[in-house]
Scaffold this active site. Structure first.
Site, PDB file in Angstrom:
ATOM      1  N   ASP A  32      45.587  45.730  38.999  1.00 59.59           N
ATOM      2  CA  ASP A  32      45.909  46.571  40.255  1.00 59.59           C
ATOM      3  C   ASP A  32      46.353  48.113  39.661  1.00 59.59           C
ATOM      4  O   ASP A  32      47.499  48.526  40.185  1.00 59.59           O
ATOM      5  CB  ASP A  32      46.984  45.713  40.873  1.00 59.59           C
ATOM      6  CG  ASP A  32      46.783  44.522  41.228  1.00 59.59           C
ATOM      7  OD1 ASP A  32      45.658  44.244  41.620  1.00 59.59           O
ATOM      8  OD2 ASP A  32      47.520  43.605  41.009  1.00 59.59           O
ATOM      9  N   LYS A  67      42.040  51.135  39.088  1.00 58.54           N
ATOM     10  CA  LYS A  67      40.822  51.157  38.324  1.00 58.54           C
ATOM     11  C   LYS A  67      39.806  51.595  39.176  1.00 58.54           C
ATOM     12  O   LYS A  67      38.798  52.227  38.559  1.00 58.54           O
ATOM     13  CB  LYS A  67      40.350  49.954  37.558  1.00 58.54           C
ATOM     14  CG  LYS A  67      41.358  49.263  36.340  1.00 58.54           C
ATOM     15  CD  LYS A  67      40.955  48.098  36.007  1.00 58.54           C
ATOM     16  CE  LYS A  67      41.226  46.894  36.724  1.00 58.54           C
ATOM     17  NZ  LYS A  67      42.425  46.488  37.112  1.00 58.54           N
ATOM     18  N   GLY A  86      40.068  42.687  43.315  1.00 53.54           N
ATOM     19  CA  GLY A  86      39.711  43.348  44.661  1.00 53.54           C
ATOM     20  C   GLY A  86      39.861  44.839  44.681  1.00 53.54           C
ATOM     21  O   GLY A  86      40.934  45.157  43.923  1.00 53.54           O
ATOM     22  N   HIS A  87      39.206  45.306  45.140  1.00 60.41           N
ATOM     23  CA  HIS A  87      39.416  46.806  45.547  1.00 60.41           C
ATOM     24  C   HIS A  87      38.769  47.082  46.874  1.00 60.41           C
ATOM     25  O   HIS A  87      37.911  46.604  47.454  1.00 60.41           O
ATOM     26  CB  HIS A  87      38.565  47.716  44.353  1.00 60.41           C
ATOM     27  CG  HIS A  87      37.481  47.336  43.930  1.00 60.41           C
ATOM     28  ND1 HIS A  87      37.131  46.853  42.866  1.00 60.41           N
ATOM     29  CD2 HIS A  87      36.084  47.329  44.668  1.00 60.41           C
ATOM     30  CE1 HIS A  87      35.810  46.580  42.671  1.00 60.41           C
ATOM     31  NE2 HIS A  87      35.305  47.013  43.932  1.00 60.41           N
ATOM     32  N   GLN A 123      41.313  42.438  36.491  1.00 62.86           N
ATOM     33  CA  GLN A 123      42.553  42.315  35.995  1.00 62.86           C
ATOM     34  C   GLN A 123      42.958  43.197  34.973  1.00 62.86           C
ATOM     35  O   GLN A 123      42.823  44.192  35.195  1.00 62.86           O
ATOM     36  CB  GLN A 123      42.605  40.820  35.480  1.00 62.86           C
ATOM     37  CG  GLN A 123      42.383  39.858  36.532  1.00 62.86           C
ATOM     38  CD  GLN A 123      41.035  39.537  37.039  1.00 62.86           C
ATOM     39  OE1 GLN A 123      40.164  39.273  36.133  1.00 62.86           O
ATOM     40  NE2 GLN A 123      40.526  39.426  38.190  1.00 62.86           N
TER      41      GLN A 123
HETATM   42  P1  IMP Z   1      43.556  33.551  38.692  1.00 61.34           P
HETATM   43  O1  IMP Z   1      42.726  34.873  38.017  1.00 61.34           O
HETATM   44  O2  IMP Z   1      43.206  33.437  40.194  1.00 61.34           O
HETATM   45  O3  IMP Z   1      43.374  32.106  37.761  1.00 61.34           O
HETATM   46  O4  IMP Z   1      45.148  34.094  38.428  1.00 61.34           O
HETATM   47  C1  IMP Z   1      45.638  33.902  37.516  1.00 61.34           C
HETATM   48  C2  IMP Z   1      46.863  34.831  37.410  1.00 61.34           C
HETATM   49  O5  IMP Z   1      46.263  36.418  37.422  1.00 61.34           O
HETATM   50  C3  IMP Z   1      47.724  35.113  38.507  1.00 61.34           C
HETATM   51  O6  IMP Z   1      48.942  35.690  38.330  1.00 61.34           O
HETATM   52  C4  IMP Z   1      47.143  36.272  39.433  1.00 61.34           C
HETATM   53  O7  IMP Z   1      47.972  36.802  40.462  1.00 61.34           O
HETATM   54  C5  IMP Z   1      46.497  37.043  38.470  1.00 61.34           C
HETATM   55  N1  IMP Z   1      45.285  37.777  38.989  1.00 61.34           N
HETATM   56  C6  IMP Z   1      44.317  37.627  38.866  1.00 61.34           C
HETATM   57  N2  IMP Z   1      43.338  38.565  39.588  1.00 61.34           N
HETATM   58  C7  IMP Z   1      44.103  39.643  39.727  1.00 61.34           C
HETATM   59  C8  IMP Z   1      43.870  41.017  40.100  1.00 61.34           C
HETATM   60  O8  IMP Z   1      42.849  41.366  40.128  1.00 61.34           O
HETATM   61  N3  IMP Z   1      45.019  41.784  39.937  1.00 61.34           N
HETATM   62  C9  IMP Z   1      46.346  41.378  39.949  1.00 61.34           C
HETATM   63  N4  IMP Z   1      46.488  40.110  39.312  1.00 61.34           N
HETATM   64  C10 IMP Z   1      45.513  39.115  39.353  1.00 61.34           C
END
Ligand code: IMP
Length: 426
Positions: A13, A16, A40-41, A223
């Site tokens: 977040d 990007k 997500g964007h 991420q």
């Molecule tokens: P997962 O990727 O759904 O397995 O989540 C693992 C961790 O990564 C959690 O703390 C999510 O909130 C975080 N996370 C996954 N994708 C994003 C993103 O695009 N932005 C911020 N945090 C993310």
């Protein structure tokens, strides 16, 4: 013509999408190399705001070929929904290609993500519940189904049958859930496969040829560095490698193709989900950042935790990604704070840590060492050049660059494309 890697230096977040947007004009291919629809964007498409989770934002540019590469995990239903939503808004999605080697997120992955989080109770990771972790786990365990399997119904059904034997036992006997029907899943997924078939290709070969032909490739990380499975704040991480090294394996290109690694860094820090966050501010400053920065997750709608800029983390991101320079985002959000803080080091047990601590337990208990800096009341959104920023804001940017040991080349002072300044803070 070389490739550029763009990575988030924090917990995702960082903005990007804004950096990709700026670079897209001079880019031929925008490549997602890891993660899935946990990212997500929000993009402006056909005059409307649209949330994309899987398709690279490069889709908005007619000259760009968006690529979902080998290292991504693909939920084909979500992918088709995004394709349809774009088409409905007049955006042509026909250039999008998907690697046959990318792994599929299956319905049981979603279910397992949900139930395992529930079973972890207060130790839960706070995942996005999109099945990301379970899909990568199956990939590594060598029982995953891949995008290419969608085009071979016989092999797809056979593999699914075998995998579901174990998954159904797990779901029913351990987690007390209903077993899943392999025929129903196969019918659903093979129908997706028919629609996706024309897009499935060897994306590594495509990029190799493109680079030989002098095309420009942007590898866009999802991420962020601290959510990396190897280099992040494990276990509170995602299950892939957002760091720059992951871009090479995820896209199937070699290191010699890359000549620039841009770190996207937010002017403060946010985190969604659980895990340590030394500079988190639970008081009025954190509230200011959350509200002014509209810090709500695009994928989950969860409020993001907010805190002060952390230079220890930036130095770490410089190291593990080999950053060439930084794109600093959302500086405008800090306007109106009477004073701003920058974390320069941590302290724990009487010891000072300038670098990321070598043990996770230290990071959990680390106390930030703050440097107080003067805030600025002025709104920054209308600034045209770096030199026009209030002196306190310029000092803040210079200090971040100095503490991070990395030049800042671009600076964002608002969501619009025009609200990006070229900087020379080194
Ligand atoms: P997962 O990727 O759904 O397995 O989540 C693992 C961790 O990564 C959690 O703390 C999510 O909130 C975080 N996370 C996954 N994708 C994003 C993103 O695009 N932005 C911020 N945090 C993310």
């Amino acid at each position: 013509m070389p490739a550029t890697i763009l990575v988030g230096t924090q917990w995702g977040d960082e903005g990007k999408g804004k950096a990709t947007d700026l670079l897209a004009g001079e880019t031929d291919f925008v490549v997602r190399y890891q993660g899935g629809n946990n990212a997500g964007h929000t993009v402006l498409a056909g005059g409307q705001l649209l949330k994309l989770h899987l398709i690279p934002s490069g889709i908005l540019y007619p000259h760009v070929t968006p690529v979902i590469a080998d290292g991504v995990v693909v939920n084909p239903g979500v992918l088709l929904q995004e394709i349809d939503a774009l088409a409905a808004r007049g955006i042509d999605p026909s250039r999008l290609v998907v690697s046959g080697n990318a792994h599929l997120i299956m319905p049981y992955h979603l279910e397992i993500d949900k139930v395992t989080e529930r079973y972890l109770g207060k130790h839960r990771l706070g995942t996005t519940k999109r099945g990301i972790g379970p899909a990568y786990a199956d990939k590594v365990a060598r029982i995953g189904l891949r995008v290419q399997d969608l085009t071979d119904p016989e092999i797809f059904r056979e593999k699914l049958e075998v995998v579901l034997r174990e998954k159904n036992l797990l779901l029913a006997k351990i987690y007390n859930r209903l077993p899943m029907d392999p025929a129903a899943i196969a019918d659903e997924y093979l129908a997706y496969g028919e629609r996706l078939a024309p897009r499935i290709t060897d994306t590594s070969a495509l990029l190799y040829r493109a680079l030989r032909d002098g095309k420009r490739v942007l590898l866009e990380g999802a991420q962020g560095t601290l959510l990396d499975i190897d280099h992040g704040t494990y276990p509170f991480v995602t299950s892939s490698n957002p760091v720059s090294g992951g871009a090479l394996s995820g896209a199937g290109i070699g290191p010699k193709e890359v000549d620039r690694v841009i770190g996207v860094t937010k002017a403060y820090v946010t985190r969604v989900g659980s895990g340590p966050f030394p500079t988190e501010d639970l008081g009025s400053a954190g509230k200011h950042l959350g509200e002014r920065g509209a810090e709500v997750g695009t994928t989950t709608g969860r409020a993001r935790r907010c805190g002060w800029f952390d230079a220890v983390l930036l130095r770490y991101a410089v190291r593990v990604n080999g950053l060439s320079d930084v794109f600093l985002t959302k500086l405008d959000v800090l306007s109106g704070l009477p004073e701003v803080k920058v974390c320069t080091a941590y302290e724990f047990d009487g010891r000072r840590y300038e670098d990321f601590p070598p043990h996770q337990s230290i990071f959990h208990k680390a106390e930030p060492v703050f440097e107080d800096m003067e805030g600025w009341p002025e709104e920054l959104g209308g600034t045209g050049r770096f030199e026009e920023l209030p002196a306190a804001a310029r000092k803040y940017v210079d200090r971040i660059s100095q503490l991070g040991g990395v030049p800042i080349r671009n600076l964002s002072v608002g969501p619009d494309r025009e609200q990006t300044l070229a900087v020379d803070a080194a």
